[in-house]
Design a protein around this motif. Structure first.
Motif, short mmCIF file in Angstrom:
data_model
loop_
_atom_site.label_atom_id
_atom_site.label_comp_id
_atom_site.label_asym_id
_atom_site.label_seq_id
_atom_site.Cartn_x
_atom_site.Cartn_y
_atom_site.Cartn_z
N THR A 81 -16.30 40.97 120.04
CA THR A 81 -16.97 40.35 121.19
C THR A 81 -16.02 40.06 122.34
O THR A 81 -16.37 40.24 123.52
CB THR A 81 -17.65 39.04 120.76
OG1 THR A 81 -18.55 39.32 119.67
CG2 THR A 81 -18.43 38.41 121.91
N HIS A 82 -14.79 39.62 122.02
CA HIS A 82 -13.87 39.18 123.07
C HIS A 82 -12.58 40.00 123.14
O HIS A 82 -11.73 39.71 123.99
CB HIS A 82 -13.51 37.70 122.85
CG HIS A 82 -14.71 36.80 122.82
ND1 HIS A 82 -15.45 36.51 123.94
CD2 HIS A 82 -15.29 36.13 121.79
CE1 HIS A 82 -16.44 35.69 123.61
NE2 HIS A 82 -16.36 35.44 122.30
N ASP A 83 -12.42 40.95 122.24
CA ASP A 83 -11.24 41.82 122.22
C ASP A 83 -9.95 41.02 122.06
O ASP A 83 -8.92 41.32 122.66
CB ASP A 83 -11.18 42.69 123.49
CG ASP A 83 -10.20 43.85 123.33
OD1 ASP A 83 -10.00 44.29 122.19
OD2 ASP A 83 -9.62 44.29 124.35
N VAL A 84 -10.00 39.97 121.24
CA VAL A 84 -8.82 39.17 120.89
C VAL A 84 -8.86 38.93 119.38
O VAL A 84 -9.91 39.06 118.75
CB VAL A 84 -8.76 37.82 121.65
CG1 VAL A 84 -8.56 38.06 123.14
CG2 VAL A 84 -10.01 36.99 121.40
N PRO A 85 -7.72 38.58 118.76
CA PRO A 85 -7.70 38.36 117.31
C PRO A 85 -8.59 37.19 116.89
O PRO A 85 -8.92 36.30 117.70
CB PRO A 85 -6.22 38.05 117.03
CG PRO A 85 -5.47 38.60 118.20
CD PRO A 85 -6.38 38.46 119.37
N ASN A 86 -8.93 37.15 115.59
CA ASN A 86 -9.77 36.05 115.11
C ASN A 86 -8.97 34.77 114.88
O ASN A 86 -9.55 33.71 114.62
CB ASN A 86 -10.54 36.44 113.85
CG ASN A 86 -9.65 36.94 112.74
OD1 ASN A 86 -8.46 36.64 112.69
ND2 ASN A 86 -10.22 37.71 111.83
N SER A 87 -7.64 34.85 114.96
CA SER A 87 -6.81 33.65 114.93
C SER A 87 -5.65 33.83 115.90
O SER A 87 -5.12 34.93 116.03
CB SER A 87 -6.28 33.37 113.52
OG SER A 87 -5.45 34.42 113.09
N MET A 88 -5.31 32.75 116.61
CA MET A 88 -4.24 32.81 117.61
C MET A 88 -3.47 31.50 117.61
O MET A 88 -3.93 30.49 117.07
CB MET A 88 -4.84 33.05 119.01
CG MET A 88 -5.44 34.44 119.19
SD MET A 88 -6.27 34.65 120.79
CE MET A 88 -7.79 33.74 120.48
N GLY A 89 -2.30 31.52 118.23
CA GLY A 89 -1.50 30.30 118.31
C GLY A 89 -0.55 30.32 119.49
O GLY A 89 -0.10 31.38 119.92
N THR A 90 -0.27 29.14 120.01
CA THR A 90 0.67 28.98 121.11
C THR A 90 1.50 27.72 120.86
O THR A 90 0.96 26.68 120.44
CB THR A 90 -0.06 28.84 122.45
OG1 THR A 90 -0.91 29.95 122.65
CG2 THR A 90 0.93 28.75 123.61
N VAL A 91 2.80 27.80 121.12
CA VAL A 91 3.70 26.66 120.97
C VAL A 91 4.28 26.28 122.33
O VAL A 91 4.74 27.14 123.08
CB VAL A 91 4.85 26.96 119.99
CG1 VAL A 91 5.84 25.80 119.94
CG2 VAL A 91 4.30 27.24 118.60
N LEU A 92 4.24 24.99 122.63
CA LEU A 92 4.92 24.43 123.80
C LEU A 92 6.11 23.60 123.30
O LEU A 92 5.96 22.78 122.39
CB LEU A 92 4.00 23.54 124.61
CG LEU A 92 2.65 24.11 125.06
CD1 LEU A 92 1.90 23.08 125.89
CD2 LEU A 92 2.83 25.39 125.85
N LEU A 93 7.28 23.81 123.90
CA LEU A 93 8.47 23.02 123.58
C LEU A 93 8.86 22.18 124.79
O LEU A 93 8.98 22.71 125.90
CB LEU A 93 9.64 23.93 123.21
CG LEU A 93 9.76 24.44 121.78
CD1 LEU A 93 11.04 25.27 121.65
CD2 LEU A 93 9.76 23.30 120.78
#
Length: 329
Positions: A81-93
């Protein structure tokens, strides 16, 4: 000031599994040395067919960094539907001295890496020294990552594997044998796989008992990875009755880890929990004390693992000049 941006490919190139294991061990020791501020994580569950997104925040006094990781999972319609993985992650330091944002990095690989490393660390202190056979219940990405990490700390002679999905089990066998040259024996049943284990790894999204107490041999070390929120379960609570129970964080594991189930059924009480793995690494409490012990490492995952692992990735990036700097102003 400038903020460093690191993509998933850059993150993968910036850290080795050995470095991840060292960083996670550092995290566990800091946690049990009163060097960590780690609030309870926040989770938002979205209506089906969407999944959840969690936010984990940690401050490490020894490196003066604050990390915040946003990770999502269970969005099964995302690829189509969105052409992105079914799980994602981002880290801010953030630099804790000024709270300036110093780095933004992809966090999806980081989660897999530091979770794999946690299992390897538990093997170092809780598995029998003559352990050679591993059983994996579940054959997804984390089952593979556990093998990648554990092979850094022990010689694996063979792997026994079970999955309810025959195609996934077949792919796992092909992938592991091609990557590591370790023979993978496909089990006909969970019981058959578990009975072979020196080290048993459970990495499923199970919601009921997958592994029965009567299948566990004396001396087995169990790495319980899949249960990290209420509603999930992989182990028969009776396994805990005569086991040495070690948590990454007792407060988390008794609320949403595998340890919750025997507590809830009255099979154990809180004082039956041997301790936290950081206490063993610091020498405050013993690890394995005999070859007959059944040991259980219940890992729910902690923000401080993200903190120390992402710090190492960030420092490595600065050292070899990888990534892109940007500024908001």
């Amino acid at each position: 000031m400038k903020t460093l941006l690191l993509t998933k490919e850059e993150v993968a190139s910036l850290i080795s599994m050995k470095e991840v294991i060292d960083a996670v061990a550092q995290a566990y020791k800091a946690f049990n040395s009163e060097q960590v501020v780690q609030p309870d994580y926040i989770g938002i569950h979205l209506p089906p067919p969407r999944g959840e997104i969690d936010f984990k925040i940690g401050y490490c006094k020894t490196n003066e960094l604050i990390s915040m990781k946003a990770s999502s999972g269970g969005f099964i319609d995302n690829p189509a539907t969105h052409d992105v993985p079914n799980s994602m992650g981002t880290v801010l330091l953030f630099d804790a001295r000024s709270c300036a944002l110093i780095c933004v990095m992809d966090g999806s690989l980081l989660t897999h890496l530091r979770t794999g490393a946690s299992g390897a660390i538990s093997v170092q202190v809780l598995a029998r020294k003559n352990s050679r056979k591993i059983t994996t219940i579940g054959t997804g990405n984390q089952a593979r990552m556990q093998i990648r990490a554990i092979r850094e700390v022990m010689d694996i002679e063979e792997i026994h594997a079970w999955s309810r999905n025959p195609d996934a089990l077949c792919r796992y066998k092909v992938d592991i044998e091609r990557e590591f040259g370790i023979p993978v024996i496909v089990a006909n049943s969970k019981k058959e796989a578990v009975e072979q284990a020196d080290i048993l790894i459970t990495t499923t999204r199970g919601t009921g008992s997958l592994v029965e107490a009567g299948w566990i041999r004396p001396g087995t070390h169990i790495i319980a990875i899949g249960t990290d929120q209420k509603g999930k379960q992989e182990l028969d609570p009776a396994i805990f009755r005569h086991a040495k129970i070690v948590n990454d964080s007792i407060s988390q594991c008794i609320e949403k880890g595998e340890t919750w189930h025997p507590l809830n059924k009255g099979i154990i009480v809180k004082s039956d929990i041997h301790g936290e793995i950081g206490e063993i690494l610091l020498g405050i409490k013993p690890g394995r004390e005999s070859d007959e012990e059944i040991t259980v490492f219940d890992s729910t995952g902690m923000a401080i693992q993200d903190n120390t692992t992402s710090e190492k990735i960030y420092r490595n990036a600065l050292e070899i000049n990888v990534g892109t700097f940007f500024g908001f102003l």
